[in-house]
Design an enzyme around this catalytic site. Structure first.
Site, PDB file in Angstrom:
ATOM      1  N   CYS A 185       7.798  -6.026  -0.679  1.00  0.00           N
ATOM      2  CA  CYS A 185       7.131  -4.917   0.004  1.00  0.00           C
ATOM      3  C   CYS A 185       8.142  -3.920   0.555  1.00  0.00           C
ATOM      4  O   CYS A 185       7.849  -2.725   0.671  1.00  0.00           O
ATOM      5  CB  CYS A 185       6.239  -5.450   1.117  1.00  0.00           C
ATOM      6  SG  CYS A 185       7.111  -6.358   2.408  1.00  0.00           S
ATOM      7  N   HIS A 370       5.569  -7.328   7.788  1.00  0.00           N
ATOM      8  CA  HIS A 370       5.286  -6.532   6.593  1.00  0.00           C
ATOM      9  C   HIS A 370       5.866  -5.133   6.794  1.00  0.00           C
ATOM     10  O   HIS A 370       5.941  -4.627   7.917  1.00  0.00           O
ATOM     11  CB  HIS A 370       3.781  -6.478   6.354  1.00  0.00           C
ATOM     12  CG  HIS A 370       3.382  -5.720   5.135  1.00  0.00           C
ATOM     13  ND1 HIS A 370       3.898  -5.963   3.892  1.00  0.00           N
ATOM     14  CD2 HIS A 370       2.479  -4.690   4.977  1.00  0.00           C
ATOM     15  CE1 HIS A 370       3.359  -5.148   3.024  1.00  0.00           C
ATOM     16  NE2 HIS A 370       2.488  -4.369   3.657  1.00  0.00           N
ATOM     17  N   ASN A 391       0.626   1.570   3.770  1.00  0.00           N
ATOM     18  CA  ASN A 391       0.850   0.175   3.449  1.00  0.00           C
ATOM     19  C   ASN A 391       1.097   0.054   1.946  1.00  0.00           C
ATOM     20  O   ASN A 391       0.254   0.437   1.140  1.00  0.00           O
ATOM     21  CB  ASN A 391      -0.392  -0.633   3.856  1.00  0.00           C
ATOM     22  CG  ASN A 391      -0.289  -2.094   3.488  1.00  0.00           C
ATOM     23  OD1 ASN A 391       0.748  -2.579   3.044  1.00  0.00           O
ATOM     24  ND2 ASN A 391      -1.391  -2.819   3.673  1.00  0.00           N
TER      25      ASN A 391
END
Length: 915
Positions: A185, A370, A391
């Site tokens: 990520c 994250h 995101n």
């Protein structure tokens, strides 16, 4: 059989029986414990390596591949940042165009020989997926058949996957980034930030040909731009039609005209069929291809699992990242005005939360642990300060902010929506207030950009640092600034992501301080680096203005050791012992060699300097020992001269007395002489008769410790008894015989001596004669030919040798003792007992200082630069002085008559040696 019986049996076999009880007692003897301080000193002496070292070459015999070959021309320093980037772009374009011509010549699509994922998967190697150790993707035929196993099932080319493939659109949307089945990520967030810029993605996608299937990219790594060229093969989620699968079985139950075509359209077509990252557009291909090129640059896909947004942004843009904690921000208003509002122009930002506390839950919809990326920042007309985030999952509303200013919240009025040009949807993009951003996010990665250059130049220097167990600051670099300029300082270590598996046992944390050259005090520094909690690869500090001058950079490298991790040599040994192919070790080893080539030259210069220093220290130690022995020898000569003088005076006095006694005897007349002679003869005859009777009555006795053997003229041993010794002692030395007794009795045997001198008395002590030798050992006696000759020609049996014995450090009269076998055995046992000790501390880190400025004359040096020249100068000076480190450096050229000339000559040589 008991231990005692075993010991006895072994002794019998060796024909050397040993007392078993004594052996048993020695085994049970407890090891003597050292005092506390000596014990601690011993621990530290074993813990620290005497010479720090590091493996810099894994595969000396294997040539590098295209991605790991060092450039033929060394990288010049103090280049414009844009010029350095353009140089890498030009090289990448040249290589790609050359490959395109080759493919056209043979009418073939391009196949990457260094990263062929199709061959690697079909043969179940997994080298393109997994690292050297701890495979993340278990490649097996059973995994291909299982629809739930998280492993790629097939490989296809772009034209086989997409109906209308498009590499790059005119306008790339950040919403196109979709994360795949890999925990990267941080990289997806970095690509989102890059896609949010006007030409961010196009800048690193240098050259390509979609028909031939070749793509060239450039990435920034370890202070320079590298090239990564790939083909267009990509991993798929579903297996091929030829492979057994649940999907094929289900489709075969349906009545279709072409079941295989239906299978391909359903499971192996479009972006949704890709196993790793993909674009939201079903025909767009830039994201999976860029991810593959980035994976190849780091060895495999598994190397991309886990990381920091700041590191990804550095690799994609060539910028410099600073780690910021929300709690450390002093003035939040200044942070908003001078940094956040300049996003996509001077800075890029990533943010995350829950990293320091290890939380992986949710904070009002925000996923902890994250990565998110800041895409925009606005000041609304109503005074609200809002920040736009995305995101990288790109999957619905999962992981999106659910508080004020989120999609559908009451704060989002139609006026605000029109002012922000925002549309509600499931694109994983949301707005959040600046206050909530600081409250919900704990960690920021701020990357300063040099893409527009603006006159920025870059200079760097790489060195190796021997890291002690207790870290401290040491001067390592020197910066020469010719004019006032803004300066950005970056201290970084090697990026170990692209040689994953060969990191070793040590992890390093960096710090540095900038001092003025004339003020290197510990606390007298201008600025110091901003310490990082999470990012260990580099530390940064920025100065808006720094005046011209010379500055020093003190570096502190702290190391943490994990003894549970295998060392580099352990990994290589394990890989070599396995009966498998060595392709992966070769690939990672070449990357390791390429990375450590940056510090190899410095390590070699340090080794050369260390050897030169050790040579100088050894030479100085030898000179000091020879000086001491020289002084001892000349002092001994003075003592001998004084003793010779006293002996000479005694002899002269004795000779005068003997002459007087001789005159008195002559005056007494022949009668007294005859009477005296008869008395002496009677005594001698009586003693001789007693000796013959003793030999007749008693058998011969073995020689005692004080009895020896001598050689007659025929070389045969002749036994001497105590009487001979007493006779010689009673008659005095040969130099001063008793008057009237010039010869011993006929049955007394005098030992044979060297020619050219009178016989000397035997020493009052003798060493025990060995069984295998008939010669005698005189431990402290002086050979006849080594007798000291005085200035007046007299000889003296001095107990001190004039040359050889003077070189003993402890005692001038002792010779080197032979090695004791029991001592060597004891040392061997001690060595064996030390095998359980932990490996010594041996941490070596390769670091580089990178300086960005707007000064055309900027120079960066390390403090040990030019050490080879200094060593050559030193060696040349030694040759000129005649001091080559041999025993001739301090040599006695005297004739032994007077110590004054010797002293003058040697003092001159000592002055030269002491320089």
């Amino acid at each position: 059989m008991s231990a005692l019986e075993c010991s006895s049996s072994d002794s019998d076999d060796n024909n050397n029986p040993a007392p078993p009880l004594r052996g048993a007692k020695s085994k049970s003897k407890k090891k003597r414990s050292l005092p506390p301080q000596e014990t601690i000193n011993k621990i530290w002496s074993r813990f620290s390596a005497s010479r720090f070292s590091k493996a810099t070459v894994i595969l000396p015999q294997i040539s590098g591949s295209s991605q790991t070959v060092a450039p033929s021309n060394p990288r010049p320093n103090n280049l414009l940042v844009s010029e350095d980037f353009e140089r890498a772009v030009l090289e990448c374009r040249t290589r790609v165009r050359k490959l395109i011509k080759e493919c056209k010549r043979v009418n073939m699509r391009y196949r990457d020989p260094d990263f062929d994922i199709d061959w690697d998967l079909k043969w179940e190697k997994g080298h393109c997926l997994n690292g050297l150790v701890d495979p993340k993707f278990e490649i097996s035929r059973h995994a291909f058949e299982s629809p739930t196993s998280m492993v790629p099932k097939a490989v296809k080319r772009v034209h086989e996957i997409f109906n209308k493939p498009t590499f790059l659109k005119e306008k790339i949307s950040p919403a196109d980034v979709m994360q795949g089945n890999l925990g990267n990520c941080w990289l997806m967030a970095s690509l989102t930030a890059l896609a949010n810029m006007e030409v961010g993605i196009q800048r690193i996608c240098v050259e390509y040909d979609t028909k031939i299937g070749i793509y060239g990219f450039v990435f920034h790594r370890d202070g320079e731009w590298i090239i990564s060229i790939i083909d267009d093969k990509l991993y798929l989620k579903s297996p091929d039609w030829d492979s057994p699968s649940v999907q094929r079985h289900l489709l075969e139950q349906i009545d279709r005209e072409d079941v295989e075509k239906e299978y391909r359209m359903t499971y192996q077509t479009g972006s949704q069929a890709l196993f790793f990252a993909h674009c939201r557009d079903q025909n767009e291909t830039w994201l999976p291809l860029l991810e593959k090129a980035y994976a190849k640059a780091h060895g495999d896909y598994a190397a991309l699992s886990g990381g920091w947004i700041g590191e990804g942004l550095e690799d994609l843009t060539g910028g410099v990242t600073t780690e910021l904690l929300t709690s450390d921000i002093l003035d939040t208003d200044e942070f908003w005005d001078n940094e956040i509002l300049k996003v996509n122009k001077e800075f890029l930002f990533g943010c995350s939360t829950g990293l320091l506390d290890g939380g992986y839950g949710s904070r009002d919809g925000i996923t902890e642990g994250h990565a998110y990326v800041i895409m925009d920042a606005r000041n609304l007309s109503t005074g609200e300060r809002l920040v736009k985030l995305r995101n990288p999952w790109g999957k619905g509303k999962k992981g999106n902010w659910e508080g004020p200013w989120s999609d559908g919240s009451k704060e989002f009025t139609p006026e605000a929506q029109r002012e922000l040009s925002h549309k509600f949807g499931n694109d994983s993009v949301f707005w959040i207030s600046f206050e909530d951003l600081l409250r919900k996010y704990q960690h920021f990665d701020r990357t300063r950009l040099f893409m527009d250059s603006a006159g920025w130049r870059v200079t760097q220097k790489w060195i190796s640092v021997e890291v002690p167990w207790h870290a401290k600051f040491e001067e390592k670099f020197q910066i020469i600034l010719t004019k006032e300029s803004p300066v950005v300082l970056v201290l970084s270590q090697l990026d170990d992501r692209y040689f994953n598996g060969l990191q070793g046992q040590y992890r390093f944390r960096l710090q540095f301080r900038l001092h003025e050259a004339d003020s290197p005090g510990e606390e007298d520094y201008i600025v110091r680096s901003h310490g990082n909690y999470l990012m260990e690869r580099s530390v940064v500090t920025e100065l808006k203005s720094l005046r011209a001058g010379t500055y020093s950079v003190s570096v502190m490298v702290a190391a943490d050791r994990d003894i549970n991790m295998p060392s580099v040599e352990d990994i290589v040994k394990e890989q070599c012992q396995q009966k498998v192919d060595n392709d992966k070790l070769a690939q990672v080893g070449m990357a390791y060699d390429f990375a450590h080539s940056k510090g190899t030259a410095h390590m070699e210069s340090r080794a050369t300097a260390r050897r030169a220093q050790e040579k100088r220290e050894a030479r100085e130690a030898r000179i000091a020992i020879r000086r001491k022995n020289w002084e001892k020898r000349h002092l001994t000569r003075d003592i001998i001269r004084k003793q010779e003088k006293k002996n000479r005076e005694k002899r002269e006095l004795k000779q005068s007395k003997d002459a007087a006694r001789a005159r008195e005897k002559e005056e007494k007349g022949p009668k007294d002489a005859a009477v005296q002679t008869e008395d002496v003869k009677e005594v001698i005859e009586k003693e001789g008769q007693e000796g013959q009777d003793a030999q007749t009555e008693a058998p011969p006795k073995p020689a005692t410790e004080l009895e020896t053997q001598s050689l007659n003229g025929n070389g045969q041993g002749v036994q001497t008894d105590n009487m001979s010794t007493s006779f010689i002692e009673s008659q005095g030395t040969p130099e001063t015989p008793k008057s009237g007794l010039n010869t011993p009795p006929s049955h007394i045997t005098i030992p044979i001596h060297y020619q050219g001198g009178p016989p000397a008395p035997e020493p009052p002590y003798r060493s025990r004669q060995s069984k295998d030798s008939s010669t005698q050992r005189y431990p402290r006696s002086l050979p006849q030919h080594s007798r000291y000759i005085t200035s007046d020609g007299e000889s003296s049996a001095s107990p001190i040798s004039d040359s050889d014995d003077m070189y003993s450090d402890n005692d001038s009269t002792l010779k080197p003792r032979p090695v004791n076998s029991q001592t060597s055995t004891a040392n061997k046992k001690v060595k064996e007992s030390d095998e359980d000790e932990p490996e010594p501390w041996n941490a070596v880190c390769i670091v580089g200082l990178r300086v960005y400025s707007k000064d055309e004359g900027l120079e960066v040096k390390d403090f040990e630069e030019g050490i080879d020249d200094l060593v050559k100068i030193d060696e040349k000076k030694e040759e000129e002085d005649g001091m080559d480190g041999t025993d001739a450096d301090v040599e006695d050229h005297g004739d032994g008559k007077d110590g004054e000339d010797d002293e003058v000559v040697n003092e001159k040589k000592m002055d030269v040696a002491g320089k």
